[in-house]
Enzyme design. Structure first.
Site, short mmCIF file in Angstrom:
data_model
loop_
_atom_site.label_atom_id
_atom_site.label_comp_id
_atom_site.label_asym_id
_atom_site.label_seq_id
_atom_site.Cartn_x
_atom_site.Cartn_y
_atom_site.Cartn_z
CG PHE A 283 4.60 10.57 -8.02
CD1 PHE A 283 3.89 10.81 -6.56
CD2 PHE A 283 5.36 9.53 -8.22
CE1 PHE A 283 3.93 10.02 -5.79
CE2 PHE A 283 5.35 8.53 -7.19
CZ PHE A 283 4.58 8.48 -5.96
CG ASP B 195 2.47 8.61 -14.39
OD1 ASP B 195 1.49 7.89 -14.10
OD2 ASP B 195 3.48 8.88 -13.50
CE1 TYR C 157 -0.17 2.56 -6.10
CE2 TYR C 157 1.06 0.68 -7.51
CZ TYR C 157 0.95 2.15 -6.82
OH TYR C 157 1.99 2.98 -6.94
CE LYS C 158 -1.08 6.17 -8.18
NZ LYS C 158 -0.91 6.53 -6.47
NE ARG D 259 -3.08 12.20 -2.37
CZ ARG D 259 -2.59 11.26 -2.99
NH1 ARG D 259 -2.05 12.02 -4.30
NH2 ARG D 259 -2.24 10.13 -2.78
C1 LIG Z 1 2.08 10.13 -10.98
C2 LIG Z 1 2.61 8.57 -10.15
N1 LIG Z 1 3.19 7.93 -10.95
C3 LIG Z 1 3.90 6.67 -10.62
C4 LIG Z 1 3.41 6.35 -9.10
C5 LIG Z 1 3.96 5.20 -8.40
O1 LIG Z 1 4.75 4.36 -9.34
P1 LIG Z 1 5.10 2.90 -8.90
O2 LIG Z 1 3.69 2.01 -8.89
O3 LIG Z 1 6.12 2.42 -9.70
O4 LIG Z 1 5.42 3.06 -7.23
C6 LIG Z 1 2.43 7.19 -8.32
C7 LIG Z 1 2.09 6.82 -6.95
O5 LIG Z 1 1.47 7.35 -6.32
C8 LIG Z 1 2.18 8.47 -9.01
O6 LIG Z 1 1.29 9.22 -8.35
#
Ligand SMILES: Cc1ncc(COP(=O)(O)O)c(C=O)c1O
Length: 423
Positions: A137, A208, A233-234, A382
């Site tokens: 990402f 992550d 938030y996911k 997706r």
């Molecule tokens: C693997 C991954 N890391 C980080 C993030 C987003 O990070 P942030 O909440 O800092 O925007 C996402 C967002 O989709 C993601 O898919």
């Protein structure tokens, strides 16, 4: 809804399966319209039913009436630890190893900087490589690039393919930033195996967990993970822009220093001393003041997991994605879709991506028909499966809608051809 016929599977059979589903009551924990097929909980979790009342209470009573007294009276000050403790069982960690703060991007920065500044890394001229995955990402890659620039480009960011990570972990590696589940394909890394390789190489992996936590078993302690971050938030249903979290294994916490030495990470913030002394434990990874309202929403998100085992979530997640894939094969095979996600369960998380040259327009047409997924470059539709609120019959209806959108050529409408700011 267009009717589709299947030899073994019928819509009625799936409705019956929903009746027997042990997780069927979990959907009631969410405020979801009955006719909405929401397959994007991997990007933004649905609204927990309890959230509106909780936010209203925190706003009207706690903020409105109790005002600043709420930091003590309603324990706002302890929300990062309290919510961290609720995340811990979802990721196989101890409560004292997880804290909620900032965004995932910022937490990546904090942990990567902390590792790169460890004396055994900083003073080893041979350890100058940061490993990450080519398709990671972007924020993970950008954070590494930005931090490296700040450190005078002392390090080289080396991007490798998923299957090359293990062999890339050697004595030259200062740190590795690995996303557990690929945001595009849904491929899941074998965490224990990579942690073992990192240990032999004398390096640290920062995981992550954004696309795995809450949707599949994550066993940080069992798999010897040392460092991790993830999104709120996911799958954790914390609300748009919810705070993120950090995990640091207990034995490493005292060695690591955050580069963002804010007052709430101080051992005694309300002593207001001029010199920064980090707090013990995870508190040192806090920086500034958190949003009590955002934390209240996030707590409701985490409470949607109450009394539900990750094992049951995983079982249903795989059943839903297997079903989706099977129905796509049966009913949309000649329509130009090809799945880029791993077929085998051991490598698959909780979303599937299908490549199609017209992916963007097709997804817009689906969204217009209340089947919500998302689009990722270059051509991926997706679909995320959130076992707490996705029904088996939703899968049937989603595939029927995809078929209908294709056969009717509805996706060709002009309104679906122009890209929105958020895809
Ligand atoms: C693997 C991954 N890391 C980080 C993030 C987003 O990070 P942030 O909440 O800092 O925007 C996402 C967002 O989709 C993601 O898919």
């Amino acid at each position: 809804m267009t009717e589709i016929s299947a030899q073994q599977i019928t819509r009625e059979a799936l409705m019956a399966r929903d009746q027997k589903d042990e997780l069927r009551h979990a959907r009631e924990r969410f405020d979801l319209a009955d006719d909405l097929i929401y397959l994007d909980g991997n990007s933004l979790g649905a609204l927990p039913r309890a959230a509106a009342a909780s936010i209203a209470e925190v706003t009207a009573q706690q903020w409105g009436r109790d005002l600043i007294r709420s930091w003590n009276k309603h324990h706002w000050i302890n929300l990062p630890q309290k919510l961290g403790a609720k995340i811990a069982p979802l990721i196989g960690a101890n409560a004292i190893e997880v804290i909620v703060a900032d965004s995932t991007s910022i937490n990546l920065f904090k942990l990567l900087a902390a590792v790169l500044q460890l004396p055994r890394v900083r003073d080893d001229a041979n350890r100058r490589v940061i490993i990450s995955e080519r398709g990671n990402f972007p924020t993970d890659l950008y954070i590494a690039q930005g931090l490296n620039a700040l450190l005078g480009n002392r390090f080289t960011l080396k991007l490798v393919d998923a299957d090359e990570i293990k062999n890339s972990l050697d004595h030259t590696v200062a740190a590795a930033l690995i996303t557990h589940v690929d945001y595009r394909t849904g491929h899941a890394h074998r965490m224990a195996e990579l942690n073992a390789a990192a240990k032999i190489a004398g390096t640290n992996i920062i995981w992550d967990l954004s696309h795995s936590a809450g949707a599949m078993p994550v066993n940080l302690n069992l798999d010897s993970a040392e460092l991790a971050v993830g999104c709120g938030y996911k799958y954790l249903n914390g609300g748009p822009g919810a705070p993120a979290y950090l995990y640091v294994a207990k034995n490493l916490q005292a060695q690591l220093a955050t580069p963002l030495a804010g007052w709430l990470g101080h051992v005694a913030p309300f002593d207001f001393t001029a010199e920064y002394i980090p707090a013990a434990g995870m508190d040192r990874f806090l920086c500034g003041t958190h949003s009590a309202i955002a934390m209240a929403a996030m707590e409701c998100g985490l409470d949607t997991f109450e009394n539900i085992s990750i094992r049951d979530i995983r079982e249903k997640s795989l059943a839903l994605s297997d079903l989706f894939w099977q129905l796509m094969d049966e009913h949309c095979a000649q329509l130009g879709f090809s799945c880029v996600s791993p077929r085998e369960h051991a490598s698959r998380a909780s979303h599937l991506s299908f490549a199609h040259p017209q992916g963007y327009a097709i997804m817009q047409a689906l969204i217009a028909r209340n089947v919500i997924g998302d689009f990722r470059q270059p051509n991926l539709l997706r679909f995320g499966f959130t076992p707490l609120y996705t029904r088996y019959v939703d899968i049937w209806d989603a595939v029927a809608t995809i078929r209908d959108v294709m056969l009717s050529e509805h996706w060709k409408s002009a309104e679906y051809q122009t890209k929105n700011a958020v895809t």
